[in-house]
Design a protein around this motif. Structure first.
Motif, PDB file in Angstrom:
ATOM      1  N   CYS A 117      62.253  76.916  12.125  1.00 51.69           N
ATOM      2  CA  CYS A 117      61.432  75.895  12.302  1.00 51.69           C
ATOM      3  C   CYS A 117      59.808  75.799  12.622  1.00 51.69           C
ATOM      4  CB  CYS A 117      61.910  74.569  12.910  1.00 51.69           C
ATOM      5  SG  CYS A 117      63.670  74.248  12.383  1.00 51.69           S
ATOM      6  N   THR A 118      59.513  76.764  13.277  1.00 50.98           N
ATOM      7  CA  THR A 118      58.274  77.130  13.679  1.00 50.98           C
ATOM      8  C   THR A 118      57.952  78.604  13.532  1.00 50.98           C
ATOM      9  OG1 THR A 118      58.750  77.323  15.938  1.00 50.98           O
ATOM     10  CG2 THR A 118      58.370  75.228  15.352  1.00 50.98           C
ATOM     11  N   HIS A 119      56.683  78.810  13.268  1.00 51.35           N
ATOM     12  CA  HIS A 119      56.082  80.181  12.966  1.00 51.35           C
ATOM     13  C   HIS A 119      55.721  80.587  14.306  1.00 51.35           C
ATOM     14  CE1 HIS A 119      52.065  78.079  12.557  1.00 51.35           C
ATOM     15  NE2 HIS A 119      51.721  79.359  12.850  1.00 51.35           N
ATOM     16  N   GLY A 120      55.603  82.016  14.461  1.00 49.49           N
ATOM     17  CA  GLY A 120      55.023  82.634  15.527  1.00 49.49           C
ATOM     18  C   GLY A 120      53.519  82.322  15.795  1.00 49.49           C
ATOM     19  N   PRO A 121      52.805  82.909  16.977  1.00 48.96           N
ATOM     20  CA  PRO A 121      51.517  82.584  17.065  1.00 48.96           C
ATOM     21  C   PRO A 121      50.656  83.553  16.355  1.00 48.96           C
ATOM     22  CG  PRO A 121      52.465  83.887  18.949  1.00 48.96           C
ATOM     23  CD  PRO A 121      53.484  83.301  18.183  1.00 48.96           C
ATOM     24  N   LEU A 122      49.506  83.025  15.803  1.00 48.42           N
ATOM     25  CA  LEU A 122      48.680  83.951  15.081  1.00 48.42           C
ATOM     26  C   LEU A 122      47.382  84.282  15.858  1.00 48.42           C
ATOM     27  CD1 LEU A 122      49.013  82.262  11.530  1.00 48.42           C
ATOM     28  CD2 LEU A 122      49.967  84.350  11.962  1.00 48.42           C
ATOM     29  N   PRO A 123      46.764  85.407  15.385  1.00 54.69           N
ATOM     30  CA  PRO A 123      45.330  85.553  16.058  1.00 54.69           C
ATOM     31  C   PRO A 123      44.241  84.452  15.798  1.00 54.69           C
ATOM     32  CG  PRO A 123      46.012  87.425  15.040  1.00 54.69           C
ATOM     33  CD  PRO A 123      47.122  86.384  14.567  1.00 54.69           C
ATOM     34  N   VAL A 124      43.379  84.250  16.609  1.00 53.37           N
ATOM     35  CA  VAL A 124      42.276  83.301  16.434  1.00 53.37           C
ATOM     36  C   VAL A 124      41.592  83.362  15.038  1.00 53.37           C
ATOM     37  CG1 VAL A 124      40.154  82.437  17.332  1.00 53.37           C
ATOM     38  CG2 VAL A 124      41.850  83.054  18.872  1.00 53.37           C
ATOM     39  N   GLY A 125      41.365  82.287  14.237  1.00 54.95           N
ATOM     40  CA  GLY A 125      40.763  82.433  12.883  1.00 54.95           C
ATOM     41  C   GLY A 125      41.871  82.922  11.869  1.00 54.95           C
ATOM     42  N   GLN A 126      43.093  82.841  12.182  1.00 51.51           N
ATOM     43  CA  GLN A 126      44.002  83.076  11.173  1.00 51.51           C
ATOM     44  C   GLN A 126      44.986  82.029  11.001  1.00 51.51           C
ATOM     45  OE1 GLN A 126      46.475  86.522  11.427  1.00 51.51           O
ATOM     46  NE2 GLN A 126      44.583  88.059  11.430  1.00 51.51           N
ATOM     47  N   LYS A 127      45.590  81.421   9.772  1.00 53.30           N
ATOM     48  CA  LYS A 127      46.524  80.621   9.527  1.00 53.30           C
ATOM     49  C   LYS A 127      47.167  80.677   8.149  1.00 53.30           C
ATOM     50  CE  LYS A 127      42.495  77.368   7.331  1.00 53.30           C
ATOM     51  NZ  LYS A 127      41.942  76.403   7.547  1.00 53.30           N
TER      52      LYS A 127
END
Length: 198
Positions: free
Chosen positions: A81-91
């Motif tokens: 249900c949730t995605h893992g963390p992304l680096p700053v500036g990515q989505k």
């Protein structure tokens, strides 16, 4: 006194035997006792991950680690249900009609529960971001290795998939619209990754 010593000795032997049965290796030769000792050790092992979850939850994204899906019979959320963390500036985004080699048109996404992986649902009005002159594209596939492409080939692929989302031809079929984008401090798109679907 000898009766109480015998009772004490019997109690100590019984305690030691239970301790060895609970901590010792699973011996399939005594199936009756092995089944009982497995059940005795399964409860503590199953209970151990619960304390570990809260420490994993603050993973740096500010989002809870536990998905917000519908709980199953065990009380755990169903699916991913949730995605893992992304680096700053990515989505994660969903490209939209009007995307050209100079401008990306897209919708923001929200996480939703999926069976094999988190699902990204497009939300809100279309947004735009200019492509940086050095923008790179990355196509993904479950059939073959990822492929780096230039901006013109990336935009061509994106627009083909917008026109025909079910296009499965070639080694890089359409991904269902899921793309990860990197946007620099000036608001320009520097990279775009397609997410492969099985």
């Amino acid at each position: 006194m000898s009766v109480s010593r015998r009772l004490l000795a019997t109690a100590l032997v019984a305690t030691a035997a239970f301790g060895l049965a609970a901590c010792g290796p699973d011996d399939s030769s005594d199936q009756g006792a092995g089944g009982g000792s497995t059940a005795a050790t399964a409860a503590p092992t199953g209970a151990a991950p619960a304390p570990a979850s809260p420490t994993a939850a603050p993973g740096g994204t500010g989002k809870p680690a536990a998905p917000t899906g519908t709980p199953g019979a065990s009380g755990e959320p169903e699916g991913f249900c949730t995605h893992g963390p992304l680096p700053v500036g990515q989505k994660w985004i969903y490209p939209a009609k009007g995307t050209t080699t100079t401008t990306l048109v897209y919708k923001e996404t929200k996480d939703a529960c999926g069976v094999n992986d988190v699902v990204f649902e497009p939300v809100g009005a279309d947004k735009t971001a200019a492509f940086a002159p050095t923008a790179k594209g990355h196509l993904s596939s479950v059939l073959t290795a990822p492929k780096d492409v230039n901006l013109a080939d990336l935009v061509k692929h994106v627009n083909e998939c917008i026109a025909n989302p079910d296009n499965q031809k070639g080694s890089y079929p359409c991904s269902g619209g899921d793309y990860k984008v990197a946007i620099d401090a000036s608001g320009k798109v520097t990279e775009l990754w397609e997410r492969a679907h099985s």
